[in-house]
Write a protein that holds these residues in place. Sequence first.
Motif, PDB file in Angstrom:
ATOM      1  N   GLU A   1     -26.773  16.885  67.729  1.00 29.54           N
ATOM      2  CA  GLU A   1     -25.386  16.485  67.973  1.00 29.54           C
ATOM      3  C   GLU A   1     -24.729  15.791  66.776  1.00 29.54           C
ATOM      4  OE1 GLU A   1     -27.679  17.177  71.472  1.00 29.54           O
ATOM      5  OE2 GLU A   1     -27.960  15.592  69.962  1.00 29.54           O
ATOM      6  N   LEU A   2     -25.516  15.363  65.801  1.00 28.09           N
ATOM      7  CA  LEU A   2     -24.967  14.607  64.676  1.00 28.09           C
ATOM      8  C   LEU A   2     -24.707  15.507  63.476  1.00 28.09           C
ATOM      9  CD1 LEU A   2     -27.097  11.315  64.587  1.00 28.09           C
ATOM     10  CD2 LEU A   2     -24.733  11.597  65.355  1.00 28.09           C
ATOM     11  N   PRO A   3     -23.595  15.288  62.754  1.00 32.17           N
ATOM     12  CA  PRO A   3     -23.430  15.966  61.470  1.00 32.17           C
ATOM     13  C   PRO A   3     -24.580  15.587  60.537  1.00 32.17           C
ATOM     14  CG  PRO A   3     -21.387  14.886  62.152  1.00 32.17           C
ATOM     15  CD  PRO A   3     -22.458  14.406  63.079  1.00 32.17           C
ATOM     16  N   THR A   4     -24.985  16.522  59.692  1.00 34.23           N
ATOM     17  CA  THR A   4     -26.132  16.302  58.820  1.00 34.23           C
ATOM     18  C   THR A   4     -25.720  16.524  57.368  1.00 34.23           C
ATOM     19  OG1 THR A   4     -27.591  17.111  60.575  1.00 34.23           O
ATOM     20  CG2 THR A   4     -28.520  16.942  58.354  1.00 34.23           C
ATOM     21  N   VAL A   5     -26.189  15.633  56.509  1.00 35.97           N
ATOM     22  CA  VAL A   5     -25.886  15.699  55.080  1.00 35.97           C
ATOM     23  C   VAL A   5     -27.201  15.806  54.310  1.00 35.97           C
ATOM     24  CG1 VAL A   5     -24.799  14.546  53.111  1.00 35.97           C
ATOM     25  CG2 VAL A   5     -23.827  14.278  55.414  1.00 35.97           C
ATOM     26  N   LEU A   6     -27.277  16.772  53.404  1.00 31.30           N
ATOM     27  CA  LEU A   6     -28.417  16.884  52.502  1.00 31.30           C
ATOM     28  C   LEU A   6     -28.070  16.172  51.203  1.00 31.30           C
ATOM     29  CD1 LEU A   6     -31.147  18.084  51.563  1.00 31.30           C
ATOM     30  CD2 LEU A   6     -29.871  20.120  50.838  1.00 31.30           C
ATOM     31  N   VAL A   7     -28.956  15.281  50.746  1.00 32.23           N
ATOM     32  CA  VAL A   7     -28.746  14.551  49.486  1.00 32.23           C
ATOM     33  C   VAL A   7     -29.902  14.903  48.553  1.00 32.23           C
ATOM     34  CG1 VAL A   7     -28.344  12.316  48.408  1.00 32.23           C
ATOM     35  CG2 VAL A   7     -27.660  12.676  50.796  1.00 32.23           C
ATOM     36  N   SER A   8     -29.586  15.548  47.426  1.00 30.89           N
ATOM     37  CA  SER A   8     -30.625  16.003  46.508  1.00 30.89           C
ATOM     38  C   SER A   8     -30.157  15.855  45.068  1.00 30.89           C
ATOM     39  CB  SER A   8     -30.972  17.472  46.777  1.00 30.89           C
ATOM     40  OG  SER A   8     -31.852  17.973  45.789  1.00 30.89           O
ATOM     41  N   LEU A   9     -31.054  15.358  44.220  1.00 29.48           N
ATOM     42  CA  LEU A   9     -30.790  15.280  42.782  1.00 29.48           C
ATOM     43  C   LEU A   9     -31.583  16.324  42.007  1.00 29.48           C
ATOM     44  CD1 LEU A   9     -30.754  11.406  42.220  1.00 29.48           C
ATOM     45  CD2 LEU A   9     -28.823  12.945  42.651  1.00 29.48           C
ATOM     46  N   GLY A  10     -32.180  17.287  42.697  1.00 32.07           N
ATOM     47  CA  GLY A  10     -32.923  18.344  42.028  1.00 32.07           C
ATOM     48  C   GLY A  10     -34.313  17.908  41.608  1.00 32.07           C
TER      49      GLY A  10
ATOM     50  N   VAL B   1     -27.231  22.089  57.872  1.00 26.57           N
ATOM     51  CA  VAL B   1     -26.491  20.884  57.523  1.00 26.57           C
ATOM     52  C   VAL B   1     -25.002  21.190  57.442  1.00 26.57           C
ATOM     53  CG1 VAL B   1     -28.496  20.031  56.254  1.00 26.57           C
ATOM     54  CG2 VAL B   1     -26.633  21.144  55.006  1.00 26.57           C
ATOM     55  N   ASP B   2     -24.206  20.123  57.274  1.00 27.70           N
ATOM     56  CA  ASP B   2     -22.751  20.250  57.275  1.00 27.70           C
ATOM     57  C   ASP B   2     -22.118  19.956  55.919  1.00 27.70           C
ATOM     58  OD1 ASP B   2     -22.210  20.529  60.357  1.00 27.70           O
ATOM     59  OD2 ASP B   2     -23.652  18.890  60.138  1.00 27.70           O
ATOM     60  N   ALA B   3     -22.851  19.301  55.033  1.00 27.45           N
ATOM     61  CA  ALA B   3     -22.343  18.984  53.705  1.00 27.45           C
ATOM     62  C   ALA B   3     -23.528  18.626  52.814  1.00 27.45           C
ATOM     63  CB  ALA B   3     -21.337  17.833  53.748  1.00 27.45           C
ATOM     64  N   VAL B   4     -23.274  18.603  51.496  1.00 31.21           N
ATOM     65  CA  VAL B   4     -24.335  18.343  50.527  1.00 31.21           C
ATOM     66  C   VAL B   4     -23.845  17.326  49.504  1.00 31.21           C
ATOM     67  CG1 VAL B   4     -25.799  19.356  48.714  1.00 31.21           C
ATOM     68  CG2 VAL B   4     -25.309  20.661  50.812  1.00 31.21           C
ATOM     69  N   VAL B   5     -24.717  16.372  49.162  1.00 30.79           N
ATOM     70  CA  VAL B   5     -24.505  15.487  48.025  1.00 30.79           C
ATOM     71  C   VAL B   5     -25.480  15.934  46.954  1.00 30.79           C
ATOM     72  CG1 VAL B   5     -24.568  13.115  47.168  1.00 30.79           C
ATOM     73  CG2 VAL B   5     -23.840  13.574  49.521  1.00 30.79           C
ATOM     74  N   SER B   6     -24.961  16.256  45.752  1.00 40.00           N
ATOM     75  CA  SER B   6     -25.781  16.883  44.725  1.00 40.00           C
ATOM     76  C   SER B   6     -25.454  16.328  43.353  1.00 40.00           C
ATOM     77  CB  SER B   6     -25.546  18.405  44.737  1.00 40.00           C
ATOM     78  OG  SER B   6     -26.067  19.032  43.584  1.00 40.00           O
ATOM     79  N   HIS B   7     -26.420  16.514  42.434  1.00 36.64           N
ATOM     80  CA  HIS B   7     -26.218  16.167  41.033  1.00 36.64           C
ATOM     81  C   HIS B   7     -25.445  17.243  40.279  1.00 36.64           C
ATOM     82  CE1 HIS B   7     -29.494  18.956  41.162  1.00 36.64           C
ATOM     83  NE2 HIS B   7     -29.666  18.961  39.852  1.00 36.64           N
TER      84      HIS B   7
ATOM     85  N   PRO C   1     -22.673  14.306  38.919  1.00 32.84           N
ATOM     86  CA  PRO C   1     -23.345  14.900  37.758  1.00 32.84           C
ATOM     87  C   PRO C   1     -23.992  13.847  36.873  1.00 32.84           C
ATOM     88  CG  PRO C   1     -20.960  14.928  37.464  1.00 32.84           C
ATOM     89  CD  PRO C   1     -21.215  14.497  38.882  1.00 32.84           C
ATOM     90  N   ILE C   2     -25.128  14.237  36.283  1.00 29.08           N
ATOM     91  CA  ILE C   2     -25.900  13.307  35.466  1.00 29.08           C
ATOM     92  C   ILE C   2     -25.800  13.658  33.987  1.00 29.08           C
ATOM     93  CG2 ILE C   2     -28.191  12.308  35.086  1.00 29.08           C
ATOM     94  CD1 ILE C   2     -28.877  13.097  37.990  1.00 29.08           C
ATOM     95  N   ARG C   3     -26.032  14.940  33.623  1.00 34.63           N
ATOM     96  CA  ARG C   3     -26.084  15.296  32.203  1.00 34.63           C
ATOM     97  C   ARG C   3     -26.037  16.816  32.061  1.00 34.63           C
ATOM     98  NH1 ARG C   3     -32.173  13.173  32.259  1.00 34.63           N
ATOM     99  NH2 ARG C   3     -33.175  14.975  33.209  1.00 34.63           N
ATOM    100  N   ASP C   4     -26.157  17.254  30.794  1.00 40.02           N
ATOM    101  CA  ASP C   4     -26.231  18.673  30.441  1.00 40.02           C
ATOM    102  C   ASP C   4     -25.027  19.440  30.997  1.00 40.02           C
ATOM    103  OD1 ASP C   4     -28.622  17.948  29.243  1.00 40.02           O
ATOM    104  OD2 ASP C   4     -29.864  18.660  30.893  1.00 40.02           O
ATOM    105  N   ASP C   5     -25.279  20.536  31.713  1.00 38.67           N
ATOM    106  CA  ASP C   5     -24.186  21.350  32.227  1.00 38.67           C
ATOM    107  C   ASP C   5     -23.575  20.799  33.505  1.00 38.67           C
ATOM    108  OD1 ASP C   5     -26.542  21.833  33.687  1.00 38.67           O
ATOM    109  OD2 ASP C   5     -25.834  23.794  34.331  1.00 38.67           O
ATOM    110  N   GLN C   6     -24.175  19.755  34.076  1.00 42.46           N
ATOM    111  CA  GLN C   6     -23.765  19.303  35.403  1.00 42.46           C
ATOM    112  C   GLN C   6     -22.305  18.843  35.482  1.00 42.46           C
ATOM    113  OE1 GLN C   6     -26.885  16.447  36.123  1.00 42.46           O
ATOM    114  NE2 GLN C   6     -28.444  18.035  35.861  1.00 42.46           N
TER     115      GLN C   6
END
Length: 397
Positions: free
Chosen positions: A226-235, A291-297, A317-322
Amino acid sequence: MTRFLFVVPPFTGHVNPTIPVATALMTRGHDVAWTGLPGLVDPLLPAGSTFFPATSTDVAEYVAGAGERRPDLRGAAAFKFLQEEVLLPLAEAMIDGVDAAVDAFGADVLVVDQQALAGAVVARRRGLPWATSATTSAELVDPLSALPLVAEQMHARRVELQLAHGVPEEVATAGDLRVSEHLVLAYTTQTLVGPPTISTPVCFVGPATLGRPEADDFPWELLVPELPTVLVSLGTLNADAGGRFWRVAAEACRDQPWQAVFVAPAELVPDPPPNVLVRTRVPQLSLLRRVDAVVSHAGHNTVCESLAAGLPLVLAPIRDDQPVVAEQVVTAGAGVRVRFARVRPDELRSAIQLVLTDPDLGAAAGRIAASFAAAGGGRAAAEALVVLASRRAAVRP
């Protein structure tokens, strides 16, 4: 039958997209092989793949160690470090081995990753047809356009590399070693990146890794439907460098009406809120369908896999092409950007709330997903390579 040799760097995100392309080529009756650093590339390939080591194991270990990334570097400094301390030494170490692999395999066409410069040097020196495997869309625009002196310095170093290894001067100084003059395979679409700023023919094929097999040991029963789900990944390369970010993300999610899955080392999130599940690895493609949204690098693979699922993103974004990839997503209307090193919990919380609720962000992500689905993936890339091979064969004396 044509023999295609893939020249790749020792990075998972650069090897994986070539596998569906190679599979599609083999289905059409062609032969494929890979070359790269032994012990680092061959374990990433399917069982039974043909692999030619481009260096000895000792050299591979040395080059891999010399290429340890500098998490303190950002922007132009990070690009410069990547070129001078990682990619150029990698090319020097691989050129003779790639040359030998071409002979041993009898390669007709080289498919060269943007970061495996040795393949481009060998192709240009031998006059072989070659295609760039563009595993990041940052190189389809000039990531250093605002820093022309840095761009000029890096181009000069790549020209020097070619001249030192026998590429004729008129060839070495024409174009950019990172971009084939024959064909660029771009694992994205114009809907996301806009028109390319390079003159080479670009074949936009969309993500090529969407059907890859995954090991699935995820505790699905712990997610509340029942809850929205967020994926958080920095690779895979940045998770350990995100100590502050993980603390901020945990606080941002605390007591909120959503649940989050953090792909992070457990020691960096020692006391997660009840609505946060911490895992060191996840079956990402399967999870993105839930999931419903993503937090990403803003790593290119994670961004494209998220958008292929129609998911809007918060980008740190952290660096390089990000930073370039993040800006492309924001410009396309499918995400919002926060500052990786400075974001506060309230800022990140607001960004997550926005991507979970704003219909315009979701609609833009859906448009990009549709463009990805229509692009053709690995099969479209294989078709473009076969056409390249046939055209080059037709003009040979």
